[in-house]
Scaffold this motif. Structure first.
Motif, PDB file in Angstrom:
ATOM      1  N   LYS A 136       0.807  -1.219   0.000  1.00 46.69           N
ATOM      2  CA  LYS A 136       0.000   0.000   0.000  1.00 46.69           C
ATOM      3  C   LYS A 136       0.846   1.278   0.000  1.00 46.69           C
ATOM      4  CE  LYS A 136      -3.965  -2.108   2.341  1.00 46.69           C
ATOM      5  NZ  LYS A 136      -4.842  -2.091   3.538  1.00 46.69           N
ATOM      6  N   MET A 137       2.048   1.225   0.585  1.00 44.65           N
ATOM      7  CA  MET A 137       2.859   2.436   0.723  1.00 44.65           C
ATOM      8  C   MET A 137       3.702   2.729  -0.507  1.00 44.65           C
ATOM      9  SD  MET A 137       4.014   2.093   4.735  1.00 44.65           S
ATOM     10  CE  MET A 137       4.703   3.732   4.857  1.00 44.65           C
ATOM     11  N   GLY A 138       3.803   1.783  -1.417  1.00 48.43           N
ATOM     12  CA  GLY A 138       4.485   2.027  -2.678  1.00 48.43           C
ATOM     13  C   GLY A 138       5.922   2.471  -2.520  1.00 48.43           C
ATOM     14  N   ASP A 139       6.210   3.719  -2.923  1.00 49.58           N
ATOM     15  CA  ASP A 139       7.573   4.251  -2.879  1.00 49.58           C
ATOM     16  C   ASP A 139       8.105   4.395  -1.458  1.00 49.58           C
ATOM     17  OD1 ASP A 139       7.516   4.410  -5.622  1.00 49.58           O
ATOM     18  OD2 ASP A 139       6.914   6.521  -5.668  1.00 49.58           O
ATOM     19  N   TYR A 140       7.208   4.396  -0.483  1.00 51.96           N
ATOM     20  CA  TYR A 140       7.627   4.545   0.920  1.00 51.96           C
ATOM     21  C   TYR A 140       7.589   3.198   1.656  1.00 51.96           C
ATOM     22  CZ  TYR A 140       6.777   9.444  -0.176  1.00 51.96           C
ATOM     23  OH  TYR A 140       6.813  10.695  -0.756  1.00 51.96           O
ATOM     24  N   ALA A 141       7.720   2.130   0.895  1.00 52.81           N
ATOM     25  CA  ALA A 141       7.626   0.788   1.478  1.00 52.81           C
ATOM     26  C   ALA A 141       8.700   0.533   2.527  1.00 52.81           C
ATOM     27  CB  ALA A 141       7.713  -0.271   0.378  1.00 52.81           C
ATOM     28  N   GLN A 142       9.852   1.248   2.411  1.00 54.98           N
ATOM     29  CA  GLN A 142      10.919   1.035   3.392  1.00 54.98           C
ATOM     30  C   GLN A 142      10.523   1.478   4.790  1.00 54.98           C
ATOM     31  OE1 GLN A 142      11.027   3.164   0.889  1.00 54.98           O
ATOM     32  NE2 GLN A 142      11.765   5.183   1.568  1.00 54.98           N
ATOM     33  N   MET A 143       9.432   2.273   4.889  1.00 57.38           N
ATOM     34  CA  MET A 143       8.951   2.723   6.198  1.00 57.38           C
ATOM     35  C   MET A 143       7.946   1.757   6.807  1.00 57.38           C
ATOM     36  SD  MET A 143      10.616   5.476   6.659  1.00 57.38           S
ATOM     37  CE  MET A 143       9.770   6.195   8.054  1.00 57.38           C
ATOM     38  N   ALA A 144       7.542   0.743   6.045  1.00 61.46           N
ATOM     39  CA  ALA A 144       6.536  -0.206   6.533  1.00 61.46           C
ATOM     40  C   ALA A 144       6.932  -0.887   7.846  1.00 61.46           C
ATOM     41  CB  ALA A 144       6.239  -1.249   5.450  1.00 61.46           C
ATOM     42  N   PRO A 145       8.201  -1.326   8.015  1.00 57.78           N
ATOM     43  CA  PRO A 145       8.568  -1.972   9.294  1.00 57.78           C
ATOM     44  C   PRO A 145       8.387  -1.058  10.500  1.00 57.78           C
ATOM     45  CG  PRO A 145      10.219  -2.420   7.620  1.00 57.78           C
ATOM     46  CD  PRO A 145       9.304  -1.388   7.047  1.00 57.78           C
ATOM     47  N   LEU A 146       8.537   0.246  10.300  1.00 55.32           N
ATOM     48  CA  LEU A 146       8.393   1.201  11.393  1.00 55.32           C
ATOM     49  C   LEU A 146       6.981   1.170  11.959  1.00 55.32           C
ATOM     50  CD1 LEU A 146      10.282   3.399  12.692  1.00 55.32           C
ATOM     51  CD2 LEU A 146       9.088   5.055  11.274  1.00 55.32           C
ATOM     52  N   PHE A 147       5.992   1.209  11.065  1.00 55.34           N
ATOM     53  CA  PHE A 147       4.595   1.208  11.493  1.00 55.34           C
ATOM     54  C   PHE A 147       4.122  -0.204  11.864  1.00 55.34           C
ATOM     55  CE2 PHE A 147       5.065   4.837   8.609  1.00 55.34           C
ATOM     56  CZ  PHE A 147       4.614   5.865   9.436  1.00 55.34           C
ATOM     57  N   SER A 211       9.877  -1.293  19.529  1.00 56.36           N
ATOM     58  CA  SER A 211       9.513  -2.186  18.430  1.00 56.36           C
ATOM     59  C   SER A 211       9.652  -1.500  17.077  1.00 56.36           C
ATOM     60  CB  SER A 211       8.077  -2.689  18.613  1.00 56.36           C
ATOM     61  OG  SER A 211       7.970  -3.473  19.777  1.00 56.36           O
ATOM     62  N   ALA A 212       9.221  -0.233  17.012  1.00 59.53           N
ATOM     63  CA  ALA A 212       9.307   0.515  15.749  1.00 59.53           C
ATOM     64  C   ALA A 212      10.760   0.642  15.307  1.00 59.53           C
ATOM     65  CB  ALA A 212       8.665   1.885  15.912  1.00 59.53           C
ATOM     66  N   MET A 213      11.631   1.059  16.237  1.00 61.67           N
ATOM     67  CA  MET A 213      13.052   1.223  15.896  1.00 61.67           C
ATOM     68  C   MET A 213      13.719  -0.117  15.624  1.00 61.67           C
ATOM     69  SD  MET A 213      14.440   4.276  18.377  1.00 61.67           S
ATOM     70  CE  MET A 213      13.623   3.696  19.870  1.00 61.67           C
ATOM     71  N   TYR A 214      13.337  -1.123  16.399  1.00 59.00           N
ATOM     72  CA  TYR A 214      13.954  -2.441  16.229  1.00 59.00           C
ATOM     73  C   TYR A 214      13.697  -2.998  14.832  1.00 59.00           C
ATOM     74  CZ  TYR A 214      14.557  -7.481  16.508  1.00 59.00           C
ATOM     75  OH  TYR A 214      14.925  -8.770  16.230  1.00 59.00           O
ATOM     76  N   TRP A 215      12.429  -3.021  14.433  1.00 63.78           N
ATOM     77  CA  TRP A 215      12.099  -3.616  13.135  1.00 63.78           C
ATOM     78  C   TRP A 215      12.626  -2.791  11.970  1.00 63.78           C
ATOM     79  CZ3 TRP A 215      11.068  -8.443  12.699  1.00 63.78           C
ATOM     80  CH2 TRP A 215      10.400  -9.119  13.707  1.00 63.78           C
ATOM     81  N   TYR A 216      12.583  -1.476  12.106  1.00 61.67           N
ATOM     82  CA  TYR A 216      13.092  -0.615  11.034  1.00 61.67           C
ATOM     83  C   TYR A 216      14.585  -0.863  10.824  1.00 61.67           C
ATOM     84  CZ  TYR A 216      14.270   3.614   8.420  1.00 61.67           C
ATOM     85  OH  TYR A 216      14.722   4.493   7.474  1.00 61.67           O
ATOM     86  N   ASN A 217      15.358  -0.844  11.912  1.00 60.01           N
ATOM     87  CA  ASN A 217      16.797  -1.075  11.816  1.00 60.01           C
ATOM     88  C   ASN A 217      17.119  -2.507  11.409  1.00 60.01           C
ATOM     89  OD1 ASN A 217      17.637   1.553  12.571  1.00 60.01           O
ATOM     90  ND2 ASN A 217      17.297   1.084  14.728  1.00 60.01           N
ATOM     91  N   TYR A 218      16.291  -3.443  11.886  1.00 58.48           N
ATOM     92  CA  TYR A 218      16.539  -4.845  11.541  1.00 58.48           C
ATOM     93  C   TYR A 218      16.400  -5.083  10.044  1.00 58.48           C
ATOM     94  CZ  TYR A 218      15.782  -9.830  10.901  1.00 58.48           C
ATOM     95  OH  TYR A 218      15.868 -11.117  10.444  1.00 58.48           O
ATOM     96  N   GLU A 219      15.338  -4.563   9.447  1.00 58.92           N
ATOM     97  CA  GLU A 219      15.120  -4.763   8.013  1.00 58.92           C
ATOM     98  C   GLU A 219      16.224  -4.112   7.195  1.00 58.92           C
ATOM     99  OE1 GLU A 219      13.024  -6.762   6.820  1.00 58.92           O
ATOM    100  OE2 GLU A 219      11.579  -7.064   8.437  1.00 58.92           O
ATOM    101  N   ILE A 220      16.712  -2.936   7.642  1.00 58.81           N
ATOM    102  CA  ILE A 220      17.799  -2.262   6.928  1.00 58.81           C
ATOM    103  C   ILE A 220      19.085  -3.076   7.023  1.00 58.81           C
ATOM    104  CG2 ILE A 220      19.332  -0.248   6.954  1.00 58.81           C
ATOM    105  CD1 ILE A 220      16.966   1.464   7.703  1.00 58.81           C
ATOM    106  N   SER A 246      20.225  -4.219  15.958  1.00 55.99           N
ATOM    107  CA  SER A 246      19.013  -3.406  16.023  1.00 55.99           C
ATOM    108  C   SER A 246      18.413  -3.418  17.425  1.00 55.99           C
ATOM    109  CB  SER A 246      17.978  -3.897  15.006  1.00 55.99           C
ATOM    110  OG  SER A 246      17.692  -5.271  15.198  1.00 55.99           O
ATOM    111  N   GLY A 247      18.495  -4.554  18.109  1.00 55.94           N
ATOM    112  CA  GLY A 247      18.006  -4.632  19.478  1.00 55.94           C
ATOM    113  C   GLY A 247      18.807  -3.754  20.412  1.00 55.94           C
ATOM    114  N   SER A 248      20.123  -3.712  20.212  1.00 58.88           N
ATOM    115  CA  SER A 248      20.987  -2.877  21.062  1.00 58.88           C
ATOM    116  C   SER A 248      20.667  -1.401  20.885  1.00 58.88           C
ATOM    117  CB  SER A 248      22.458  -3.130  20.712  1.00 58.88           C
ATOM    118  OG  SER A 248      22.809  -4.479  20.943  1.00 58.88           O
TER     119      SER A 248
END
Length: 347
Positions: A136-147, A211-220, A246-248
């Motif tokens: 659904k987020m298209g070009d902003y898909a990299q932000m999906a793990p954050l939400f 959780s937001a920061m963990y998943w965002y950093n983990y996926e990156i 990412s957990g640290s």
């Protein structure tokens, strides 16, 4: 594809049930590995500052924090140990020698009853939500793990909070479930249903951004390591390293809220132990102010090293076990589809 399993496959090639099994396995493995670290930590704390009757402390099995109430005079309590411990390694050796190796996993069964279902719900919801948001987020898909990482946390923490409160009451006072039901009914009548969610505020302030920061950093981290090693799917080592890093990062940035949440949990537990309805602190901000007044600004970062030592391996083990489980089921599903085709070609 439709005939390969009794449930439809998600975009990642496995069914929701298989996701649940993978996360459940990861939760159990994480608990088995991390619990001894927290048991030793609490033994060392109890030795330095003995817990008086009614004193509360926080125990973590690597997945969730749980409030425990000291029962004075119970020599079999797992947080009381004979002898003197010179340090962490010495504590490990003496506990195993005196009480047996199973003592390192004391308190694990009751916490798994709460932790595993919440973890299974959380990880399964995250994967499903991230896949949906990425489309659904298209070009902003990299932000999906954050939400996607933040939303399931709210649900899991909200569901578990009243159960944690009830467990604390059962620990604090030897009472039947009928007496407990009467006590809860009385509290709800006098203070409303929200009384069952006391302490939820600081819990969400810590867990949601974590959780937001963990998943965002983990996926990156996972994506970059996969690109570096030229692999499409993350290996166990890649998942482990990405989870630990990412957990640290998330643990350090959310530490002040963890300190507030722990203080609030302990105070609430002691309120219930003493049958006191007086509010020790009314808000997260007031707890922060009191911590700063008592211990200075550095008090908000108390327990930095123990939290990092506990969170980093817990995150690494959980996510790498989960990814390994998903990879196993993905391969199983692919082979299940190809097996009839291979049989047809060879016949």
């Amino acid at each position: 594809m439709n005939g390969q399993s009794s449930a439809p496959l998600a975009s990642n090639g496995i069914t929701p049930l298989q996701q649940m099994v993978a996360s459940c396995s990861g939760a159990i493995i994480t608990s088995l590995v991390v619990t001894p670290l927290d048991v030793v930590k609490i033994r060392l704390q109890a030795q330095k500052n003995p817990f008086p009757k009614g004193k509360c402390f926080v125990y973590c099995n690597g997945l969730m924090d749980h409030i425990c109430v000291c029962e004075n005079g119970n020599s079999r309590a797992w947080y009381k140990a004979p002898g003197h411990f010179a340090g962490t390694l010495d504590a490990f050796v003496k506990i195993v020698r005196v009480e047996g190796i199973t003592a390192l996993w004391s308190g694990l069964p009751p916490t798994l009853v709460m932790a595993v279902p919440a973890t299974v719900l959380y990880f399964t919801c995250y994967d499903q939500l991230r896949a949906s948001l990425s489309v659904k987020m298209g070009d902003y898909a990299q932000m999906a793990p954050l939400f996607a990482g933040a939303h399931p946390t709210v649900g899991a923490a909200t569901v578990v909070s009243p159960v944690e409160l009830i467990r604390t009451k059962l620990q604090a006072q030897k009472q039947s479930y009928r007496e407990l039901t009467s006590c809860i009914r009385s509290a709800v009548q006098s203070e409303g249903w929200q009384s069952l969610w006391r302490g939820l505020g600081p819990t969400l302030l810590r867990d949601v951004p974590f959780s937001a920061m963990y998943w965002y950093n983990y996926e990156i981290c996972k994506r970059r390591l996969c690109e570096h090693y030229h692999t499409r799917e993350p290996t166990f080592a890649i998942s482990f390293a990405s989870g630990a890093l990412s957990g640290s990062i998330a643990a350090v940035l959310t530490l002040p809220f963890d300190v507030v949440k722990t203080r609030r949990q302990v105070e609430l537990g002691e309120q219930h132990t003493k049958n006191s309805s007086a509010e020790v602190s009314s808000s997260t901000l007031s707890v922060m102010r009191r911590i700063v007044a008592q211990d200075g600004f550095t008090g908000l970062f108390a327990g930095f090293l123990p939290r990092l030592i506990k969170i980093a391996p817990a995150c690494a083990i959980m996510i790498s076990s989960y990814e390994f489980g998903k990879a196993f089921f993905r391969k199983y599903n692919q082979e299940k589809v190809l097996r009839p085709l291979h049989a047809t070609n060879t016949s």
